[in-house]
Design a protein around this motif. Structure first.
Motif, PDB file in Angstrom:
ATOM      1  N   LEU A 340       0.810  -1.590   0.027  1.00  0.00           N
ATOM      2  CA  LEU A 340       0.077   0.385  -0.065  1.00  0.00           C
ATOM      3  C   LEU A 340       0.826   1.022   0.040  1.00  0.00           C
ATOM      4  O   LEU A 340       1.869   0.976   0.338  1.00  0.00           O
ATOM      5  CB  LEU A 340      -0.999  -0.221   1.425  1.00  0.00           C
ATOM      6  N   ASP A 341       0.776   2.032  -0.875  1.00  0.00           N
ATOM      7  CA  ASP A 341       1.501   3.439  -1.040  1.00  0.00           C
ATOM      8  C   ASP A 341       0.714   4.350  -0.263  1.00  0.00           C
ATOM      9  O   ASP A 341      -0.529   5.354  -0.335  1.00  0.00           O
ATOM     10  CB  ASP A 341       1.004   4.024  -2.476  1.00  0.00           C
ATOM     11  N   TRP A 342       1.417   4.923   1.569  1.00  0.00           N
ATOM     12  CA  TRP A 342       0.011   5.805   1.669  1.00  0.00           C
ATOM     13  C   TRP A 342      -0.232   7.308   1.416  1.00  0.00           C
ATOM     14  O   TRP A 342      -0.613   8.272   1.788  1.00  0.00           O
ATOM     15  CB  TRP A 342       1.175   5.829   3.061  1.00  0.00           C
ATOM     16  N   ALA A 343       1.186   7.376   0.866  1.00  0.00           N
ATOM     17  CA  ALA A 343       0.943   9.060  -0.198  1.00  0.00           C
ATOM     18  C   ALA A 343      -0.590   9.061  -0.753  1.00  0.00           C
ATOM     19  O   ALA A 343      -1.119   9.723  -0.342  1.00  0.00           O
ATOM     20  CB  ALA A 343       1.967   9.387  -1.135  1.00  0.00           C
ATOM     21  N   ARG A 344      -0.221   7.909  -1.887  1.00  0.00           N
ATOM     22  CA  ARG A 344      -1.941   8.083  -2.581  1.00  0.00           C
ATOM     23  C   ARG A 344      -2.626   7.611  -1.422  1.00  0.00           C
ATOM     24  O   ARG A 344      -4.741   8.761  -2.448  1.00  0.00           O
ATOM     25  CB  ARG A 344      -1.916   6.351  -3.964  1.00  0.00           C
ATOM     26  N   VAL A 345      -2.789   6.840  -0.514  1.00  0.00           N
ATOM     27  CA  VAL A 345      -3.902   6.989   0.243  1.00  0.00           C
ATOM     28  C   VAL A 345      -4.217   8.130   1.182  1.00  0.00           C
ATOM     29  O   VAL A 345      -5.567   8.690   0.930  1.00  0.00           O
ATOM     30  CB  VAL A 345      -3.732   6.108   1.607  1.00  0.00           C
ATOM     31  N   GLU A 346      -3.484   8.807   0.786  1.00  0.00           N
ATOM     32  CA  GLU A 346      -3.516  10.569   1.970  1.00  0.00           C
ATOM     33  C   GLU A 346      -4.580  11.506   0.781  1.00  0.00           C
ATOM     34  O   GLU A 346      -5.000  12.286   1.026  1.00  0.00           O
ATOM     35  CB  GLU A 346      -2.200  11.068   2.192  1.00  0.00           C
ATOM     36  N   ARG A 347      -3.972  11.721  -0.287  1.00  0.00           N
ATOM     37  CA  ARG A 347      -4.776  12.216  -1.269  1.00  0.00           C
ATOM     38  C   ARG A 347      -5.555  11.605  -1.907  1.00  0.00           C
ATOM     39  O   ARG A 347      -6.391  12.077  -2.428  1.00  0.00           O
ATOM     40  CB  ARG A 347      -3.359  12.451  -2.648  1.00  0.00           C
ATOM     41  N   ALA A 348      -6.436   9.871  -2.126  1.00  0.00           N
ATOM     42  CA  ALA A 348      -7.736   9.524  -2.382  1.00  0.00           C
ATOM     43  C   ALA A 348      -8.845  10.417  -1.207  1.00  0.00           C
ATOM     44  O   ALA A 348      -9.836  10.914  -1.453  1.00  0.00           O
ATOM     45  CB  ALA A 348      -7.671   8.458  -2.384  1.00  0.00           C
ATOM     46  N   THR A 349      -8.059   9.983   0.043  1.00  0.00           N
ATOM     47  CA  THR A 349      -8.801  10.982   0.897  1.00  0.00           C
ATOM     48  C   THR A 349      -8.772  12.073   2.094  1.00  0.00           C
ATOM     49  O   THR A 349      -9.722  12.364   2.660  1.00  0.00           O
ATOM     50  CB  THR A 349      -8.358   9.738   2.041  1.00  0.00           C
ATOM     51  N   GLY A 350      -7.997  12.529   1.345  1.00  0.00           N
ATOM     52  CA  GLY A 350      -7.948  14.278   2.254  1.00  0.00           C
ATOM     53  C   GLY A 350      -7.827  13.714   3.343  1.00  0.00           C
ATOM     54  O   GLY A 350      -7.883  15.040   4.645  1.00  0.00           O
ATOM     55  N   LEU A 351      -7.295  12.603   4.476  1.00  0.00           N
ATOM     56  CA  LEU A 351      -6.897  11.744   5.473  1.00  0.00           C
ATOM     57  C   LEU A 351      -5.663  12.167   5.888  1.00  0.00           C
ATOM     58  O   LEU A 351      -5.233  11.504   4.937  1.00  0.00           O
ATOM     59  CB  LEU A 351      -7.885  10.792   5.823  1.00  0.00           C
ATOM     60  N   ASP A 352      -5.817  12.326   7.486  1.00  0.00           N
ATOM     61  CA  ASP A 352      -3.819  11.885   7.454  1.00  0.00           C
ATOM     62  C   ASP A 352      -3.624  10.298   8.375  1.00  0.00           C
ATOM     63  O   ASP A 352      -4.515   9.996   9.090  1.00  0.00           O
ATOM     64  CB  ASP A 352      -2.961  12.536   8.227  1.00  0.00           C
ATOM     65  N   ARG A 353      -3.145   9.621   8.436  1.00  0.00           N
ATOM     66  CA  ARG A 353      -2.762   8.386   8.311  1.00  0.00           C
ATOM     67  C   ARG A 353      -3.091   7.974   9.968  1.00  0.00           C
ATOM     68  O   ARG A 353      -4.048   7.044   9.872  1.00  0.00           O
ATOM     69  CB  ARG A 353      -0.785   8.329   8.681  1.00  0.00           C
ATOM     70  N   ALA A 354      -2.574   9.388  11.391  1.00  0.00           N
ATOM     71  CA  ALA A 354      -3.090   8.943  12.206  1.00  0.00           C
ATOM     72  C   ALA A 354      -4.071   8.796  12.506  1.00  0.00           C
ATOM     73  O   ALA A 354      -5.083   8.448  13.104  1.00  0.00           O
ATOM     74  CB  ALA A 354      -2.542  10.413  13.039  1.00  0.00           C
ATOM     75  N   GLU A 355      -5.343   9.520  11.586  1.00  0.00           N
ATOM     76  CA  GLU A 355      -6.927   9.730  11.884  1.00  0.00           C
ATOM     77  C   GLU A 355      -7.033   8.024  11.202  1.00  0.00           C
ATOM     78  O   GLU A 355      -7.889   7.699  12.215  1.00  0.00           O
ATOM     79  CB  GLU A 355      -7.458  10.993  10.910  1.00  0.00           C
ATOM     80  N   ILE A 356      -6.323   7.451  10.338  1.00  0.00           N
ATOM     81  CA  ILE A 356      -7.016   6.340   9.723  1.00  0.00           C
ATOM     82  C   ILE A 356      -6.765   5.540  11.078  1.00  0.00           C
ATOM     83  O   ILE A 356      -7.511   4.502  10.895  1.00  0.00           O
ATOM     84  CB  ILE A 356      -6.333   6.530   8.163  1.00  0.00           C
ATOM     85  N   GLU A 357      -5.382   5.603  11.256  1.00  0.00           N
ATOM     86  CA  GLU A 357      -5.047   4.463  12.429  1.00  0.00           C
ATOM     87  C   GLU A 357      -6.256   4.451  13.894  1.00  0.00           C
ATOM     88  O   GLU A 357      -6.222   3.553  14.131  1.00  0.00           O
ATOM     89  CB  GLU A 357      -3.622   4.724  12.801  1.00  0.00           C
ATOM     90  N   GLY A 358      -6.922   5.371  14.163  1.00  0.00           N
ATOM     91  CA  GLY A 358      -7.415   5.769  15.049  1.00  0.00           C
ATOM     92  C   GLY A 358      -8.642   4.563  15.244  1.00  0.00           C
ATOM     93  O   GLY A 358      -9.178   3.901  15.737  1.00  0.00           O
ATOM     94  N   VAL A 359      -9.554   5.036  13.807  1.00  0.00           N
ATOM     95  CA  VAL A 359     -10.411   4.004  13.370  1.00  0.00           C
ATOM     96  C   VAL A 359     -10.429   2.487  12.514  1.00  0.00           C
ATOM     97  O   VAL A 359     -10.772   2.137  13.060  1.00  0.00           O
ATOM     98  CB  VAL A 359     -10.789   5.525  12.407  1.00  0.00           C
TER      99      VAL A 359
END
Ligand code: SF4
Length: 773
Positions: A340-359
């Motif tokens: 998984l490419d986290w940079a692409r995830v952040e671009r697609a979602t507009g969310l940062d990694r910490a927010e996603i990790e929390g959920v």
């Protein structure tokens, strides 16, 4: 091409715009419900009607498909939108022959959808002859003969398309598809093609059944409920009561949406004093303000994190027993997510990694998880992969086929799921078609028919010449308004089975008919006595619905009556299907349903049980996945889609206001979003406005851009929308449908499901040449 606003929308330039609300329902919800009822029906009729709404011996809400509780029901088992839907149907306003004599079709075409809908119930069948300026009254026999004559004159039955809206009862839907197939075509487009088709496609592939796997009771005992791309406060308001109950029992709720919708934040339950007078219940523990179309990336990232934590502590995150014994494809899925490419995830979602990790951590810790979704997920090009990705996360935690857990696509229209069960689908399986033939002794075609987008394309190309719709407002519901309208106008015959006036009556074919029918609230007296109908809710519960009001006119037929009347005119009395008998006694229809439709055995007895019965669902009932390739739940590896938007453009979604249901516009206010007396508004993030050099209050045209359009038409324009500075996700705008449908290209559809991509249209905002401010 340009889409100009109708004549009575001019006040939209200067609406009253206030701060969005931070909570839903409460006293205003009750007040609006009663007020609309009294305006349309008067006080006594309001009281008499609402007391029967969603009650066991009453009628099913004509609004959404949210289920009623099993067992005890409250006195007021409905929401504001249900009350509005009933008020619209049970109104005392009437549209009779004198109305059509007074108003030409051209004049009516210049009116807004709201104005048309507010004129009242249509009382007589009416016919618009070729070249005529006005509809004229016609008797039913003549109406059926005109339609049957036109249908018989087609070169092939496939030159006709037969649409169904999701309000049609099971009995009418079953007979309708039987009539259409007996006529010789599978051209059965329906409203589901525009909403949850993507859910059906993804779930059938991954779990073996294109329906959700949870019950209402499951929601109340879940310990994590994730609501993605869904706005229950407006679209399924009684879901808030279930979320409140779950919250009270300790559940955590996560809301994922580009807009901070009031109903996801706090709920003041109007059914109790604490809700009415107090602060209500805070619903969402976490709110992820995601970019439009970023949900696939979000669920890939959650899956990636869960797998990583499983690697760190084997046996603690992945439900190994479930994965090993009841699923396939896990290894490929896990391998795919490792990269998984986290940079692409952040671009697609507009969310940062910490927010996603929390959920993701909440998913890891929950023992009973439900994921709910609606149109925010299903109307993108990559909707099917997105839902597969949701299923992946649910499966890896083993959150299916156990209490308090599962997949929950929340359906829109009240019987959209039932209509599909009854055979309203352009590609019903062979087993169903063979059972129809055996039951009735008719021949039915096997060639798949046209869905909604396919039907419009065929009309556009002159391949469909006759269009028949049971319910709905096809022209307003469909994308690409200008193309859809031209397609409809190119038909030789258009027929609308309706209760109230709408745009599809004034955008018509060479010959047009409006066939008025009884509504859910009304008594249905037939030769065999008083009848009831049945419906299926979003959680597969099938139950009765019986209206009690006197019909709006003695000229109305039931939907069943219309189908049987047309079938008799089309096929004659010698046809193997006993249409006249079926029209007189709906128990006879249900006996046939019991023998043809899987899961409906002993239908007449079971729908008479106080709460009806629940259709079988193998994943939910027994953790079995019959119907998938190898009868196992299927993990899938899906390439990640990131929606890229050129500089100076926004991603636009179409959505409902709080004062509308599907294409029915009850009023001009969107109370929760703080907008009053306007519909042509576009909601834009304040930082985006600054970047675009626009100010709140500017009047702009929405210019849709789609360079890939196979017809070569790159741009579509909808004129004169008032910009509202609004806390949407960055880069994401929103405008109401049907007004914004004009910029949704017909040919931009979801892979596999062919659902229009109404939630991710690239637009630029151009200061309008018609700026009245
Ligand atoms: S939640 Fe849906 S079904 Fe229930 S009353 Fe409201 S609109 Fe009707």
């Amino acid at each position: 091409m340009t889409r100009k606003p109708p004549v009575d929308d001019v006040n939209d330039d200067n609406p009253d715009v206030r701060e969005p609300k931070r909570w839903a329902a409460g006293i205003p919800g009750v007040a609006v419900s009663l007020n609309r009822g009294v305006q349309q029906m008067g006080a006594a009729r309001t009281a008499r009607t609402l007391r029967l709404l969603n009650q066991r011996e009453g009628f099913d809400c004509p609004g959404c498909a949210w289920p009623e509780p099993q067992g005890h029901r409250k006195l007021a088992e409905f929401c504001e939108n249900g009350a509005k839907a009933v008020a619209e149907e049970a109104t005392r306003r009437r549209v009779g022959p004198e109305f059509f004599a007074e108003h030409s079709v051209a004049e009516l075409a210049g009116r807004t959808d709201h104005w048309l809908g507010q004129q009242g119930r249509i009382t007589h069948p009416v016919l618009l002859r070729p070249g005529a300026t006005h509809y004229e009254p016609v008797d039913w026999a003549t109406a059926f003969e005109v339609i049957a004559g036109k249908l018989r004159g087609l070169s092939t039955p496939d030159e006709a398309a037969f649409y169904t809206s999701g309000r049609t009862s099971n009995e009418a839907a079953f007979l309708y598809q039987l009539m259409v197939r007996s006529f010789g075509t599978n051209n059965l487009p329906d409203c589901s093609n525009m909403c949850h088709e993507s859910s059906g496609a993804a779930l059938a592939e991954t779990t073996g059944i294109g329906k959700g796997s949870v019950t209402l009771a499951d929601l109340t005992i879940a310990d994590l409920i994730v609501v993605v791309g869904q706005n229950p406060g407006t679209n399924h308001p009684r879901m808030l009561s279930a979320l409140e109950e779950a919250k009270g029992a300790g559940a955590k709720i996560v809301a994922v949406n580009p807009l901070p919708e009031a109903g996801l934040l706090r709920f003041k339950n109007p059914q109790n004093a604490r809700g009415l007078l107090g602060r209500g219940t805070e619903l969402a523990d976490e709110f992820l303000q995601i970019r439009l179309g970023g949900d696939q990336a979000l669920f890939q990232a959650i899956g990636h994190l869960l797998l990583a934590w499983e690697d760190e502590a084997p046996g603690t995150v992945v439900d190994r027993d479930f994965v090993d014994t009841r699923s396939e494809g896990f290894a490929e899925y896990a391998e795919h997510l490792r990269g998984l490419d986290w940079a692409r995830v952040e671009r697609a979602t507009g969310l940062d990694r910490a927010e996603i990790e929390g959920v993701a951590r909440m998913f890891a810790e929950s023992e009973r998880t439900i994921v709910c979704w609606a149109m925010g997920i299903t109307q993108h090009k990559h909707s099917v992969p997105t839902i597969r990705e949701i299923a992946n996360v649910v499966l890896l935690r083993g959150m299916i086929g156990k209490p308090g857990a599962g997949l929950c696509p929340v359906r829109g229209h009240s019987n959209v799921q039932g209509d599909r069960t009854m055979g309203i689908w352009e590609k019903m399986p062979e087993k169903f078609l063979a059972a129809l033939e055996e039951e009735f002794g008719v021949d039915v075609p096997r060639e798949p028919g046209l869905d909604t987008v396919g039907a419009i394309r065929a009309m556009r190309g002159g391949k469909v010449r006759a269009f028949f719709a049971v319910g709905g407002n096809f022209v307003a519901a469909a994308p690409d308004t200008e193309v859809t309208e031209a397609a409809m106008r190119s038909c030789e015959l258009t027929v609308q089975v309706s209760t109230k006036l709408n745009r599809s009556h004034v955008v018509h074919g060479e010959t047009a008919l409006i066939l008025p029918v009884r509504g859910r609230t009304e008594r249905d007296l037939q030769a065999g006595g008083e009848q009831f109908v049945t419906v299926e809710d979003s959680m597969s519960v099938v139950h009765r619905s019986r209206g009690r009001l006197e019909p709006a006119s003695d000229q109305l037929l039931s939907e069943v009556g219309v189908v049987c009347g047309l079938a008799l005119a089309l096929f004659g009395p010698e046809h193997p299907v006993p249409w006249a008998e079926l029209a007189g006694d709906y128990d006879l229809i249900r006996e046939h349903i019991a023998r043809v439709v899987p899961g409906c055995e002993d239908y007449n007895a079971r729908v008479r049980l106080p709460d009806g019965f629940v259709l079988p669902n193998a994943p939910r009932d027994s953790r079995e996945f019959t119907g998938t390739r190898d009868d196992k739940a299927v993990f899938t590896a899906n390439p990640l889609t990131v929606l890229e938007v050129p500089e100076g453009r926004l991603l636009l979604q179409t959505l409902r206001s709080h004062d509308q249901y599907n294409t029915t516009i009850y009023g001009l206010d969107d109370r929760y979003r703080g907008i009053k007396d306007a519909r042509r508004v576009v909601l834009v993030n304040p930082d985006d406005l600054t970047g675009l050099g626009l100010a709140d209050g500017a009047i702009v045209d929405l210019v849709g851009e789609w360079p890939d359009d196979p017809t070569g038409r790159v741009e579509r324009r909808a004129e004169r929308f008032r910009v509202v500075s609004y806390p949407t996700a960055r880069g994401c705008a929103a405008a109401y449908f049907p007004e914004a449908n004009a910029v949704v290209p017909l040919d931009s559809t979801a892979d596999q499901s062919n659902t229009p991509t109404s939630k991710s249209i690239v637009v630029r905002l151009e200061v309008s040449a018609h700026n009245h401010v």
